[in-house]
Enzyme design. Structure first.
Site, PDB file in Angstrom:
ATOM      1  N   VAL A  45       0.836  -1.207   0.000  1.00 29.54           N
ATOM      2  CA  VAL A  45       0.000   0.000   0.000  1.00 29.54           C
ATOM      3  C   VAL A  45       0.868   1.253   0.000  1.00 29.54           C
ATOM      4  O   VAL A  45       0.586   2.225  -0.714  1.00 29.54           O
ATOM      5  CB  VAL A  45      -0.974   0.004   1.193  1.00 29.54           C
ATOM      6  CG1 VAL A  45      -1.795   1.290   1.208  1.00 29.54           C
ATOM      7  CG2 VAL A  45      -1.904  -1.201   1.143  1.00 29.54           C
ATOM      8  N   CYS A  46       1.937   1.234   0.779  1.00 33.87           N
ATOM      9  CA  CYS A  46       2.834   2.391   0.847  1.00 33.87           C
ATOM     10  C   CYS A  46       3.456   2.692  -0.515  1.00 33.87           C
ATOM     11  O   CYS A  46       3.632   3.858  -0.892  1.00 33.87           O
ATOM     12  CB  CYS A  46       3.931   2.161   1.875  1.00 33.87           C
ATOM     13  SG  CYS A  46       3.333   1.932   3.563  1.00 33.87           S
ATOM     14  N   THR A  47       3.790   1.652  -1.261  1.00 35.81           N
ATOM     15  CA  THR A  47       4.372   1.853  -2.586  1.00 35.81           C
ATOM     16  C   THR A  47       3.389   2.570  -3.500  1.00 35.81           C
ATOM     17  O   THR A  47       3.769   3.501  -4.229  1.00 35.81           O
ATOM     18  CB  THR A  47       4.794   0.503  -3.193  1.00 35.81           C
ATOM     19  OG1 THR A  47       5.771  -0.105  -2.337  1.00 35.81           O
ATOM     20  CG2 THR A  47       5.382   0.675  -4.585  1.00 35.81           C
TER      21      THR A  47
END
Length: 220
Positions: A45-47
């Site tokens: 998700v962070c990517t």
């Protein structure tokens, strides 16, 4: 969790980053800054989020807004991960700095700790927190998301537009407001003051209470 919130001055922390040492107040200067945390490098998700931040960088730049990321990973991890982010979304270059807080002291002071998410050593991870910091170094707006929910960049842009419009014209923005739509006149402004302040005129909603508190106007 108690901690940094709307109206508070953001701590003037100094941290290592992908762009070298950064002192937060110096970075803010006289601009708006989006200060955001992510749970961890090399996570799915962070990517997607940081790639989207890179993709929206021009929109924020047009509004005079700078981006500043932070997580508990070290600087080298950030730099290595940026290669993945840019490969995932070719053309979205990560030009904003990402600070490193391995000790977790900064995320505590910035109220960005996720009480439910921990790393393999039992240390708390950052939440998906986002503070919009004004030129006065105060927090103007905060978003707080759990690790399982990615942020909405369109809403972040809309929030910036609303904050800047409210600050420039001393108005408020109604539900789902977008630039170009009507704004509302704050209840502390009398009708006589509103006539002077908003010569373009305003409309007052006809409500059963008979109270004229819902007033709409247009601003440039």
């Amino acid at each position: 969790m108690p901690g940094l919130t709307i109206g508070d001055t953001v701590p003037n922390l100094e941290l290592d980053s992908t762009h070298g040492k950064i002192r937060i107040h110096d970075f803010v200067g006289d601009t708006y800054v989006i200060l955001f945390s992510h749970p961890g490098d090399f996570t799915p998700v962070c990517t997607t989020e940081l790639a989207a931040m890179a993709g929206y960088a021009k929109e924020f730049d047009k509004r005079g807004v700078k981006l500043l990321g932070i997580s508990c990973d070290d600087v080298q991890s950030h730099k290595d991960w940026i290669k993945d982010i840019e490969a995932y979304k070719p053309g979205n270059r990560v030009t904003y700095p990402i600070m490193a807080d391995p000790s977790r002291e900064a995320i505590k002071q910035l109220n960005m700790v996720d009480p439910d998410e921990k790393d393999s050593n039992g240390g708390h991870l950052p939440s998906r927190a986002l503070h919009i910091v004004g030129p006065d170094k105060k927090v103007k707006l905060s978003f707080l998301y759990p690790a399982c929910v990615g942020r909405n960049m369109d809403e972040v842009v809309r929030a910036v537009d609303a904050l800047q419009t409210a600050a420039k014209h001393a108005v408020a923005t109604p539900v789902n407001w977008k630039p170009g739509e009507r704004v509302v006149i704050p209840p502390g402004v009398s009708d006589d003051e509103a006539k002077e302040k908003f010569p373009q005129g305003f409309d007052t909603a006809d409500l059963p209470s008979g109270k004229g508190y819902l007033r709409f106007t247009k601003v440039g």
